[in-house]
Design an enzyme around this catalytic site. Structure first.
Site, PDB file in Angstrom:
ATOM      1  N   LYS A 115      31.727  11.764  -1.389  1.00 13.21           N
ATOM      2  CA  LYS A 115      31.405  12.778  -2.404  1.00 13.21           C
ATOM      3  C   LYS A 115      30.516  13.834  -1.771  1.00 13.21           C
ATOM      4  O   LYS A 115      29.772  13.549  -0.833  1.00 13.21           O
ATOM      5  CB  LYS A 115      30.652  12.130  -3.580  1.00 13.21           C
ATOM      6  CG  LYS A 115      30.766  12.909  -4.862  1.00 13.21           C
ATOM      7  CD  LYS A 115      32.086  12.648  -5.560  1.00 13.21           C
ATOM      8  CE  LYS A 115      32.216  13.412  -6.847  1.00 13.21           C
ATOM      9  NZ  LYS A 115      33.384  12.973  -7.622  1.00 13.21           N
TER      10      LYS A 115
HETATM   11  P1  NAD Z   1      33.972  20.327 -16.126  1.00 13.65           P
HETATM   12  O1  NAD Z   1      32.887  21.097 -15.463  1.00 13.65           O
HETATM   13  O2  NAD Z   1      35.354  20.865 -16.163  1.00 13.65           O
HETATM   14  O3  NAD Z   1      33.565  19.978 -17.645  1.00 13.65           O
HETATM   15  C1  NAD Z   1      32.357  19.352 -17.972  1.00 13.65           C
HETATM   16  C2  NAD Z   1      32.175  19.435 -19.482  1.00 13.65           C
HETATM   17  O4  NAD Z   1      30.986  18.728 -19.847  1.00 13.65           O
HETATM   18  C3  NAD Z   1      31.992  20.849 -20.006  1.00 13.65           C
HETATM   19  O5  NAD Z   1      32.517  20.943 -21.319  1.00 13.65           O
HETATM   20  C4  NAD Z   1      30.466  21.018 -20.033  1.00 13.65           C
HETATM   21  O6  NAD Z   1      30.064  22.009 -20.963  1.00 13.65           O
HETATM   22  C5  NAD Z   1      30.059  19.629 -20.470  1.00 13.65           C
HETATM   23  N1  NAD Z   1      28.727  19.235 -19.992  1.00 13.65           N
HETATM   24  C6  NAD Z   1      28.222  19.431 -18.760  1.00 13.65           C
HETATM   25  N2  NAD Z   1      26.962  18.931 -18.706  1.00 13.65           N
HETATM   26  C7  NAD Z   1      26.703  18.415 -19.921  1.00 13.65           C
HETATM   27  C8  NAD Z   1      25.580  17.766 -20.496  1.00 13.65           C
HETATM   28  N3  NAD Z   1      24.459  17.560 -19.785  1.00 13.65           N
HETATM   29  N4  NAD Z   1      25.673  17.355 -21.788  1.00 13.65           N
HETATM   30  C9  NAD Z   1      26.794  17.561 -22.498  1.00 13.65           C
HETATM   31  N5  NAD Z   1      27.877  18.174 -22.018  1.00 13.65           N
HETATM   32  C10 NAD Z   1      27.832  18.604 -20.752  1.00 13.65           C
HETATM   33  O7  NAD Z   1      33.929  18.893 -15.395  1.00 13.65           O
HETATM   34  P2  NAD Z   1      35.076  17.799 -15.375  1.00 13.65           P
HETATM   35  O8  NAD Z   1      35.895  17.992 -14.146  1.00 13.65           O
HETATM   36  O9  NAD Z   1      35.723  17.722 -16.711  1.00 13.65           O
HETATM   37  O10 NAD Z   1      34.206  16.487 -15.107  1.00 13.65           O
HETATM   38  C11 NAD Z   1      33.540  15.808 -16.162  1.00 13.65           C
HETATM   39  C12 NAD Z   1      33.178  14.417 -15.694  1.00 13.65           C
HETATM   40  O11 NAD Z   1      34.370  13.740 -15.278  1.00 13.65           O
HETATM   41  C13 NAD Z   1      32.245  14.354 -14.478  1.00 13.65           C
HETATM   42  O12 NAD Z   1      31.453  13.174 -14.594  1.00 13.65           O
HETATM   43  C14 NAD Z   1      33.206  14.208 -13.303  1.00 13.65           C
HETATM   44  O13 NAD Z   1      32.592  13.611 -12.174  1.00 13.65           O
HETATM   45  C15 NAD Z   1      34.236  13.286 -13.936  1.00 13.65           C
HETATM   46  N6  NAD Z   1      35.552  13.274 -13.290  1.00 13.65           N
HETATM   47  C16 NAD Z   1      36.274  14.425 -13.138  1.00 13.65           C
HETATM   48  C17 NAD Z   1      37.539  14.361 -12.574  1.00 13.65           C
HETATM   49  C18 NAD Z   1      38.416  15.583 -12.467  1.00 13.65           C
HETATM   50  O14 NAD Z   1      39.574  15.436 -12.010  1.00 13.65           O
HETATM   51  N7  NAD Z   1      37.986  16.741 -12.874  1.00 13.65           N
HETATM   52  C19 NAD Z   1      38.041  13.144 -12.102  1.00 13.65           C
HETATM   53  C20 NAD Z   1      37.278  11.987 -12.276  1.00 13.65           C
HETATM   54  C21 NAD Z   1      36.033  12.070 -12.874  1.00 13.65           C
END
Ligand code: NAD
Length: 425
Positions: A115
């Site tokens: 990461k």
């Molecule tokens: P993103 O940036 O596209 O979306 C994040 C969302 O969460 C947004 O709506 C944001 O406003 C909200 N957010 C951010 N911080 C916040 C907080 N402190 N409290 C409440 N809401 C909050 O990110 P993503 O890609 O959707 O990733 C979200 C989670 O999923 C992360 O933990 C990431 O590591 C995990 N993840 C993502 C993927 C992927 O393919 N994108 C894969 C596996 C895991």
């Protein structure tokens, strides 16, 4: 626990690396894993901290801090996203790297775990500053990355464009185009069909399997925290393709709630236009804290770490939790949820759709032959369903929770490779 490296500013319950280690130790004990192997796997194999000088638009020079952590390469090249955020810290990146090792092993794709993170606030950077930051970060990692060594991907606040800059920088140094250096690229640059929705689709498939497992019939009432790549697209698929009712969803500023169900395409259109859920018609406003405690069948935390803790776990009303985010639930909260009989689909299974299709992307780049979206989604479904079964079988065999069951599956697969490879002296 060997290798524990608590961050001085973060308490144990909110330190994701210590949380990861607590779960790992539990699974390792259940498996009877050799103490030496436990010491190897409890800590990252390789960590790099880099200073990233960036010429800002106003002529000043700023130096950002970036990390890349490789937890394990026992099963293949390190794999894992890059996060740009103001509060990134090393223990967070260490935890995320280890979760990638376990996640790749749960879905049985031939990758290890890595990461990256850069401490910055991308909302305050111009496009030019973001590009220079990305390129210099990529250049600083050249010695440790590569299609056979470590393959980054997007994570919070990084996207296809960032991956395209990263890929170009690596390729310029290698004097050839190497698309397989990162995944999550734009389709025209070696990206895969289906990658954009992969994590959300994986979450929706995990939700389907979990609801069947607990005997729920018919459409479910679903609450989603986060409306980004995982939460937004996951909610859309749960609504459109799987016929469930999304009753609440949030972004960082708060949530919207309508017991009768939200029109998800309309919610996402609103969000794309206004950049916030605030003011969405026909819905009540709720805070992110209130949202987690709403009555529902399924809660999908899909925002960030440490949202369900010892402070609020007792008030969670969902029957099933499907962890879209990495590390949304603390180990202390796990115990409370288990006592309440909540079925938790752990992050390393629930959100593994993203890395699974990243693996497909890497395979396609190396073959130079690209698949239809239908093929990608079918293959993803087969892998998610098999992984879900492996996890619940392990949970039953070791009389433990699905989370520790998932760690048992993963740790066992990684330890198997370590044993076969032996320790090079
Ligand atoms: P993103 O940036 O596209 O979306 C994040 C969302 O969460 C947004 O709506 C944001 O406003 C909200 N957010 C951010 N911080 C916040 C907080 N402190 N409290 C409440 N809401 C909050 O990110 P993503 O890609 O959707 O990733 C979200 C989670 O999923 C992360 O933990 C990431 O590591 C995990 N993840 C993502 C993927 C992927 O393919 N994108 C894969 C596996 C895991």
């Amino acid at each position: 626990m060997p290798g524990a490296a608590s961050s001085p500013s973060v308490g144990a319950e909110s330190n994701p690396f210590l949380q990861m280690q607590a779960r790992f130790a539990k699974a390792a004990d259940l498996l009877g894993l050799d103490q030496g192997f436990q010491r190897i796997l409890a800590r990252p194999a390789h960590e790099l901290t880099v200073a990233i000088p960036v010429q800002m638009d106003d002529g000043s020079l700023r130096v950002f801090t970036g990390y890349r952590v490789q937890h394990s390469i026992a099963r293949g090249p390190a794999k894992g996203g890059i996060r740009f955020a103001p509060d990134v810290h090393l223990d967070e990146v260490r935890a995320l790297a280890a979760w990638m090792t376990w996640k790749c092993a749960v879905v049985n794709v031939p990758f290890g775990g890595g990461k990256g993170g850069v401490i910055c606030d991308p909302r305050r950077l111009s496009q030019g500053e973001l590009e220079r930051l990305t390129r210099r970060y990529a250049a600083n990692l050249l010695e440790i990355i590569g299609p056979e060594r470590d393959v980054p991907a997007p994570d919070m606040n990084t996207n296809e464009q960032v991956m395209a800059w990263f890929m170009d920088t690596y390729s310029m140094h290698r004097r050839m185009t190497q698309t397989a250096i990162v995944t999550g690229k734009p389709i025209g640059l070696g990206g895969s069909q289906g990658r954009r929705i992969a994590t959300g689709l994986g979450v929706a498939l995990a939700t389907r399997e979990a609801l069947t497992y607990v005997g729920h019939q018919g459409p479910a009432r679903i609450v989603v925290q986060g409306s980004g790549n995982v939460g937004g697209l996951g909610a859309l698929l749960l609504h459109d393709r799987f016929g469930h009712k999304v009753v609440a969803i949030s972004d960082i500023y708060g949530g919207i709630h309508n017991e009768k169900g939200l029109d998800m395409p309309q919610v996402l259109d609103w969000l794309a236009e206004k950049r916030s859920l605030e003011g969405f018609p026909d819905a009540d406003r709720v805070s992110n804290e209130e949202l987690l405690e709403l009555p529902c069948d399924v809660l999908v935390p899909a925002a960030t770490e440490n949202q369900i803790t010892s402070q609020n776990a007792a008030r969670i009303q969902a029957r099933v939790i499907v962890e879209g985010a990495n590390g949304p639930t603390s180990a202390e909260a796990d115990r409370i949820l288990e006592e309440k009989g909540v079925f938790v689909v752990p992050d390393i299974l629930a959100n593994a759709g993203g890395v699974t299709v990243s693996y497909f992307e890497w395979v396609q780049d190396r073959m130079g032959y690209f698949w239809e979206e239908e093929d990608v989604c079918e293959r993803l479904e087969r892998i998610m369903v098999k992984a879900f079964r492996d996890v619940v079988e392990a949970a039953e065999r070791y009389a433990t929770s699905p989370r520790i069951g998932a760690y048992c599956v993963a740790v066992d697969r990684v330890a198997y490779c370590l044993r076969l490879r032996g320790i090079y002296a």
